[in-house]
Design a protein around this motif. Sequence first.
Motif, PDB file in Angstrom:
ATOM      1  N   ASP A 214       0.864  -1.181   0.000  1.00 41.24           N
ATOM      2  CA  ASP A 214       0.000   0.000   0.000  1.00 41.24           C
ATOM      3  C   ASP A 214       0.898   1.228   0.000  1.00 41.24           C
ATOM      4  O   ASP A 214       1.657   1.458   0.947  1.00 41.24           O
TER       5      ASP A 214
ATOM      6  N   SER B  42       0.303   4.113   3.181  1.00 45.05           N
ATOM      7  CA  SER B  42      -0.420   3.119   3.978  1.00 45.05           C
ATOM      8  C   SER B  42      -1.078   3.654   5.242  1.00 45.05           C
ATOM      9  O   SER B  42      -1.849   2.933   5.876  1.00 45.05           O
TER      10      SER B  42
ATOM     11  N   GLY C 237       4.015  -1.502   3.434  1.00 39.23           N
ATOM     12  CA  GLY C 237       3.463  -0.178   3.212  1.00 39.23           C
ATOM     13  C   GLY C 237       4.566   0.841   3.022  1.00 39.23           C
ATOM     14  O   GLY C 237       5.697   0.651   3.478  1.00 39.23           O
TER      15      GLY C 237
END
Length: 134
Positions: A30, A33, A53
Amino acid sequence: NYNYIPFSHLAFFNKLKEVKEKYNPKSFIDIGSGIGTKLYIAKELLKFDNVSGVEIEKEFIKICKLFVPEAKIYNTCLTKFEEISNYDVVYTYTPIKGFSVSDQNKKIKEKMKPGSVYLEAMFNNPIIRETIIS
């Protein structure tokens, strides 16, 4: 300082579940994140082997490490992050502050490996776009 912009967790869960069933990816990252809610969904609910992330806000990283201790969190920004090619699924919410949508997409996609999946949630849009990198 970046503003945290939430996105529907249910919409994200449903889309990532669909991607998991269709392509059987093992790793997820991500970009941006935050506190790690998308990482939690990927790791704990959808059982991705590897979740990571990228986040620049240190306070968010502290929370994320408590929330998803298995996740690797990179404290850097998109322009300096080079490990995107290590992941099967890359997720981001656009736009990231400081980038136009087209610049952000270009920077991410050019670093992704062929066959990986790019998921992009857009501001004020309930649809998560899915792109297979060729």
